[in-house]
Write a protein that holds these residues in place. Structure first.
Motif, PDB file in Angstrom:
ATOM      1  N   SER A 135       0.812  -1.234   0.000  1.00  0.00           N
ATOM      2  CA  SER A 135       0.000   0.000   0.000  1.00  0.00           C
ATOM      3  C   SER A 135       0.839   1.274   0.000  1.00  0.00           C
ATOM      4  O   SER A 135       0.273   2.386   0.061  1.00  0.00           O
ATOM      5  N   GLU A 136       2.162   1.144   0.009  1.00  0.00           N
ATOM      6  CA  GLU A 136       3.018   2.339  -0.002  1.00  0.00           C
ATOM      7  C   GLU A 136       3.537   2.578  -1.416  1.00  0.00           C
ATOM      8  O   GLU A 136       3.642   1.609  -2.203  1.00  0.00           O
ATOM      9  N   PRO A 137       3.932   3.738  -1.804  1.00  0.00           N
ATOM     10  CA  PRO A 137       3.787   4.989  -1.032  1.00  0.00           C
ATOM     11  C   PRO A 137       2.349   5.518  -1.128  1.00  0.00           C
ATOM     12  O   PRO A 137       1.781   5.520  -2.204  1.00  0.00           O
ATOM     13  N   ASN A 138       1.771   5.938  -0.002  1.00  0.00           N
ATOM     14  CA  ASN A 138       0.374   6.398   0.014  1.00  0.00           C
ATOM     15  C   ASN A 138       0.245   7.903   0.231  1.00  0.00           C
ATOM     16  O   ASN A 138      -0.863   8.437   0.225  1.00  0.00           O
ATOM     17  N   ASN A 139       1.387   8.561   0.482  1.00  0.00           N
ATOM     18  CA  ASN A 139       1.428  10.030   0.617  1.00  0.00           C
ATOM     19  C   ASN A 139       0.334  10.518   1.586  1.00  0.00           C
ATOM     20  O   ASN A 139      -0.363  11.498   1.296  1.00  0.00           O
ATOM     21  N   GLU A 140       0.254   9.809   2.695  1.00  0.00           N
ATOM     22  CA  GLU A 140      -0.793  10.154   3.664  1.00  0.00           C
ATOM     23  C   GLU A 140      -0.440  11.475   4.346  1.00  0.00           C
ATOM     24  O   GLU A 140       0.585  11.561   5.010  1.00  0.00           O
ATOM     25  N   GLY A 141      -1.301  12.446   4.129  1.00  0.00           N
ATOM     26  CA  GLY A 141      -0.966  13.805   4.563  1.00  0.00           C
ATOM     27  C   GLY A 141      -0.062  14.392   3.504  1.00  0.00           C
ATOM     28  O   GLY A 141      -0.475  14.621   2.387  1.00  0.00           O
ATOM     29  N   ASP A 142       1.210  14.583   3.828  1.00  0.00           N
ATOM     30  CA  ASP A 142       2.186  15.040   2.827  1.00  0.00           C
ATOM     31  C   ASP A 142       3.473  14.274   3.075  1.00  0.00           C
ATOM     32  O   ASP A 142       4.306  14.696   3.877  1.00  0.00           O
ATOM     33  N   GLU A 143       3.610  13.164   2.425  1.00  0.00           N
ATOM     34  CA  GLU A 143       4.755  12.275   2.669  1.00  0.00           C
ATOM     35  C   GLU A 143       5.664  12.236   1.430  1.00  0.00           C
ATOM     36  O   GLU A 143       5.358  11.546   0.469  1.00  0.00           O
ATOM     37  N   ASP A 144       6.763  12.973   1.509  1.00  0.00           N
ATOM     38  CA  ASP A 144       7.647  13.082   0.319  1.00  0.00           C
ATOM     39  C   ASP A 144       9.012  12.411   0.505  1.00  0.00           C
ATOM     40  O   ASP A 144       9.839  12.481  -0.400  1.00  0.00           O
ATOM     41  N   ILE A 155      13.119   3.090   5.644  1.00  0.00           N
ATOM     42  CA  ILE A 155      12.999   1.645   5.855  1.00  0.00           C
ATOM     43  C   ILE A 155      12.110   1.502   7.104  1.00  0.00           C
ATOM     44  O   ILE A 155      12.506   1.947   8.180  1.00  0.00           O
ATOM     45  N   LYS A 156      10.933   0.961   6.910  1.00  0.00           N
ATOM     46  CA  LYS A 156       9.999   0.861   8.054  1.00  0.00           C
ATOM     47  C   LYS A 156       9.901  -0.577   8.570  1.00  0.00           C
ATOM     48  O   LYS A 156      10.282  -0.880   9.687  1.00  0.00           O
ATOM     49  N   HIS A 157       9.473  -1.477   7.680  1.00  0.00           N
ATOM     50  CA  HIS A 157       9.284  -2.886   8.078  1.00  0.00           C
ATOM     51  C   HIS A 157      10.542  -3.672   7.728  1.00  0.00           C
ATOM     52  O   HIS A 157      10.557  -4.436   6.776  1.00  0.00           O
ATOM     53  N   TRP A 161       9.727  -0.392   2.387  1.00  0.00           N
ATOM     54  CA  TRP A 161       9.790   1.076   2.267  1.00  0.00           C
ATOM     55  C   TRP A 161       8.416   1.707   2.568  1.00  0.00           C
ATOM     56  O   TRP A 161       7.367   1.153   2.248  1.00  0.00           O
ATOM     57  N   ASN A 162       8.524   2.930   3.126  1.00  0.00           N
ATOM     58  CA  ASN A 162       7.297   3.696   3.414  1.00  0.00           C
ATOM     59  C   ASN A 162       7.595   5.160   3.191  1.00  0.00           C
ATOM     60  O   ASN A 162       8.724   5.619   3.438  1.00  0.00           O
ATOM     61  N   ASP A 163       6.604   5.889   2.681  1.00  0.00           N
ATOM     62  CA  ASP A 163       6.797   7.339   2.546  1.00  0.00           C
ATOM     63  C   ASP A 163       6.211   8.034   3.779  1.00  0.00           C
ATOM     64  O   ASP A 163       5.125   7.669   4.262  1.00  0.00           O
ATOM     65  N   VAL A 164       7.001   8.984   4.267  1.00  0.00           N
ATOM     66  CA  VAL A 164       6.625   9.729   5.477  1.00  0.00           C
ATOM     67  C   VAL A 164       6.944  11.201   5.292  1.00  0.00           C
ATOM     68  O   VAL A 164       7.710  11.537   4.396  1.00  0.00           O
ATOM     69  N   PRO A 165       6.406  12.090   6.144  1.00  0.00           N
ATOM     70  CA  PRO A 165       6.791  13.497   6.054  1.00  0.00           C
ATOM     71  C   PRO A 165       8.284  13.652   6.301  1.00  0.00           C
ATOM     72  O   PRO A 165       8.869  12.950   7.123  1.00  0.00           O
TER      73      PRO A 165
HETATM   74  C1  MMA Z   1       1.440   5.554   9.256  1.00  0.00           C
HETATM   75  C2  MMA Z   1       2.505   6.247   8.499  1.00  0.00           C
HETATM   76  C3  MMA Z   1       2.175   6.290   7.042  1.00  0.00           C
HETATM   77  C4  MMA Z   1       1.858   4.931   6.550  1.00  0.00           C
HETATM   78  C5  MMA Z   1       0.769   4.286   7.365  1.00  0.00           C
HETATM   79  C6  MMA Z   1       0.536   2.863   6.957  1.00  0.00           C
HETATM   80  C7  MMA Z   1      -0.748   5.977   9.938  1.00  0.00           C
HETATM   81  O1  MMA Z   1       0.306   6.338   9.108  1.00  0.00           O
HETATM   82  O2  MMA Z   1       3.712   5.581   8.664  1.00  0.00           O
HETATM   83  O3  MMA Z   1       3.247   6.791   6.265  1.00  0.00           O
HETATM   84  O4  MMA Z   1       1.554   4.921   5.181  1.00  0.00           O
HETATM   85  O5  MMA Z   1       1.182   4.318   8.676  1.00  0.00           O
HETATM   86  O6  MMA Z   1      -0.465   2.284   7.643  1.00  0.00           O
END
Ligand code: MMA
Ligand code: CA
Length: 324
Positions: free
Chosen positions: A275-284, A288-290, A297-301
């Protein structure tokens, strides 16, 4: 009155001569010596005398005297003739000797001429052979000259190439020195930190957590940059730290277009978590998350604090070297 001088002795042994006189108006003729000598006839020198005793005596005496004179004359003539014969014979034999000598000389000269002709022919032949040799040598010399010129040209080209290569080598050596110095400086900067080597790169992980930008600046200060992941193996190596870390991936420039810090657009391989990158909020910015999963990989602010990993790629150095 005429006077005739007759030289009776050709040799002029005595130098004497007999004078014969002839009176132009007289009746006497004494100019008859030739026939008289050969025939022995008497010569009338005057008119006949009458037959007296005294006159006969005188006549006899005159004959005797004439005979004696004639005899003497004949003798002289004989001597003269013999002398002439002798001289002639002597001359002839001298001439014969001269002729023989001339013949000999002629023969010798002919022989010499023949030898000279032979020598001349031999010399002509030798000269022709030498001329041929000379021509061949001239040709060889010309060919050698051409070869020499070509070689000289090649040598000059090689010399130029050599000079260029020497210059390039010097530049490369200088570059290598610079790189070595640079690398030593970077490695010294990472000395106190945790440093790992993997497949042509050194990696450094921070001991504190900072924003993506701050983490990147720290790498740049060390002469490196945030890690760029190019393979599955590298991905596994990075997640092996088992920490949530910044990687050198962002879509800050163009939303949705992820680029590595060297400017290249992300293609494959890529290891986004589900499900990443989902740009939740503003994630640019990417992290390395998991780390227990390969797709981690995950996108974060970008402004949140995280550990970061710097990479010093030795391949980049070799790439720089090749570009020289
Ligand atoms: C957090 C954050 C996000 C990520 C989601 C996945 C709640 O947000 O790390 O960047 O996409 O988790 O569930
Ligand atoms: Ca996300």
């Amino acid at each position: 009155m005429d006077e005739i001088n007759i030289h009776a002795n050709a040799d002029k042994a005595s130098g004497d001569y007999i004078k014969w006189k002839r009176e132009t108006d007289g009746s006497e003729n004494i100019y008859q010596y030739e026939d008289t000598c050969h025939t022995g006839k008497q010569i009338r020198t005057g008119p006949a005398l009458s037959g007296t005793g005294e006159s006969r005596m005188v006549e006899k005496s005159s004959y005797k005297a004439a005979a004696v004179i004639l005899g003497l004359l004949c003798l002289l003539l004989l001597i003269g003739l013999m002398s002439l014969v002798f001289l002639y014979t002597k001359g002839s034999s001298k001439k014969e000797i001269e002729m023989v000598q001339l013949q000999t000389n002629y023969n010798n000269l002919t022989e010499e001429r023949d030898q000279l002709q032979t020598s001349y022919n031999n010399l002509t032949k030798e000269r022709d052979q030498l001329q041929t040799s000379y021509n061949n040598l001239t040709e060889e010399r010309d060919q050698l000259q051409t070869s020499y010129n070509n070689l000289a040209k090649e040598r000059d080209q090689l010399q130029t190439s050599y000079n260029n290569l020497t210059e390039e080598r010097d530049q490369l050596n200088k570059k290598l020195d610079d790189i070595t110095t640079d690398l030593q400086r970077k490695l010294q900067g990472l000395q106190s930190q945790e440093l790992r080597y993997f497949s042509g790169s050194f990696y450094y992980i921070s001991s504190s957590e900072k924003s993506w930008e701050e983490g990147r600046n720290d790498c740049r200060q060390k002469g490196t940059d945030l890690v760029i992941i190019n393979s599955r193996e590298e991905q596994d190596f990075i997640r092996g730290w088992k920490k949530r870390t910044w990687i050198g991936l962002t879509d800050e420039q163009t939303e949705g277009t992820w680029r590595w810090v060297d400017g290249t657009v992300l293609t494959t391989p890529r290891f986004w978590a589900e499900s990443e990158p989902n740009n939740e909020g503003d994630e640019d910015c990417a992290e390395i998350k998991h780390y227990d999963s390969q797709n981690s990989w995950n996108d974060v602010p970008c402004n949140v604090g995280k550990y970061w990993i710097c990479e010093i790629s030795l391949k980049n150095y070799s790439k720089v070297t090749r570009q020289c």
